[in-house]
Motif scaffolding. Structure first.
Motif, PDB file in Angstrom:
ATOM      1  N   ASN A  25     -28.747  -7.419  50.076  1.00 44.09           N
ATOM      2  CA  ASN A  25     -28.594  -7.565  51.530  1.00 44.09           C
ATOM      3  C   ASN A  25     -27.809  -8.825  51.881  1.00 44.09           C
ATOM      4  N   ARG A  26     -28.084  -9.902  51.158  1.00 39.92           N
ATOM      5  CA  ARG A  26     -27.352 -11.150  51.385  1.00 39.92           C
ATOM      6  C   ARG A  26     -25.877 -10.969  51.043  1.00 39.92           C
ATOM      7  N   LEU A  27     -25.605 -10.268  49.949  1.00 40.35           N
ATOM      8  CA  LEU A  27     -24.219  -9.984  49.562  1.00 40.35           C
ATOM      9  C   LEU A  27     -23.502  -9.150  50.613  1.00 40.35           C
ATOM     10  N   GLU A  28     -24.201  -8.136  51.134  1.00 39.23           N
ATOM     11  CA  GLU A  28     -23.605  -7.328  52.202  1.00 39.23           C
ATOM     12  C   GLU A  28     -23.230  -8.199  53.393  1.00 39.23           C
ATOM     13  N   GLY A  29     -24.099  -9.127  53.737  1.00 39.64           N
ATOM     14  CA  GLY A  29     -23.824 -10.044  54.840  1.00 39.64           C
ATOM     15  C   GLY A  29     -22.621 -10.928  54.551  1.00 39.64           C
ATOM     16  N   GLN A  30     -22.523 -11.395  53.296  1.00 41.42           N
ATOM     17  CA  GLN A  30     -21.369 -12.220  52.922  1.00 41.42           C
ATOM     18  C   GLN A  30     -20.069 -11.431  53.068  1.00 41.42           C
ATOM     19  N   VAL A  31     -20.080 -10.201  52.607  1.00 37.85           N
ATOM     20  CA  VAL A  31     -18.865  -9.382  52.674  1.00 37.85           C
ATOM     21  C   VAL A  31     -18.507  -9.060  54.120  1.00 37.85           C
TER      22      VAL A  31
END
Length: 116
Positions: free
Chosen positions: A42-48
C-alpha cells in the motif's frame, strides 16, 4: 459493441480461469506477516501515485527521479523479503519432500533476474 454471446463466452472463460488450480500451492503466511506485506505494498502504491502526481504537476526532474529511486529501493526490499520467506519455507519444504532440485532451480532463476 459486443454481442451478448461474446460477452457470455468471455465471462465463462474468465470464470474458468479463476477456478483453475494454481501451478504452485498457496503459501500460508502468519497474519502479522501478511499484514506487514500488505502495508508495504500500500505504501508503494502511494509512492507511485505520488510520482504520477509529480509528473502531472511538472515538478523538477531530479525530484521525480529521487522518488523513483526510493520506490525502486522499496520494491527491492519487498522482493528480498518475499525471497527470504520463499527460501526458508517453500524451498525448505520442497527439499524435505524430495523436490528440492526443482525448487532450488526456480529460486536461482529468480535470484538471477534480480542480479541483472
Amino acid at each position: 459493441m459486443k454481442s451478448p454471446l461474446k460477452r457470455d463466452a468471455s465471462a465463462s472463460k474468465l470464470a474458468a480461469t479463476s477456478q483453475r488450480t494454481p501451478a504452485h500451492p498457496l503459501v500460508a503466511r502468519r497474519p502479522r506477516d501478511r499484514t506487514a506485506l500488505a502495508r508495504r505494498v500500500n505504501r508503494l502504491e502511494g509512492q507511485v501515485r505520488g510520482i504520477g502526481n509529480m509528473i502531472v504537476d511538472d515538478r523538477y526532474c531530479i525530484d521525480i527521479l529521487t522518488q523513483v529511486s526510493a520506490a525502486q529501493s522499496a520494491l527491492d526490499a519487498l522482493a528480498f523479503e518475499l525471497l527470504e520467506h520463499h527460501l526458508h519455507h517453500c524451498v525448505h519444504r520442497a527439499v524435505q519432500s524430495g523436490d528440492g532440485e526443482h525448487a532450488m532451480a526456480e529460486a536461482l532463476a529468480v535470484v538471477r533476474r534480480f542480479a541483472r
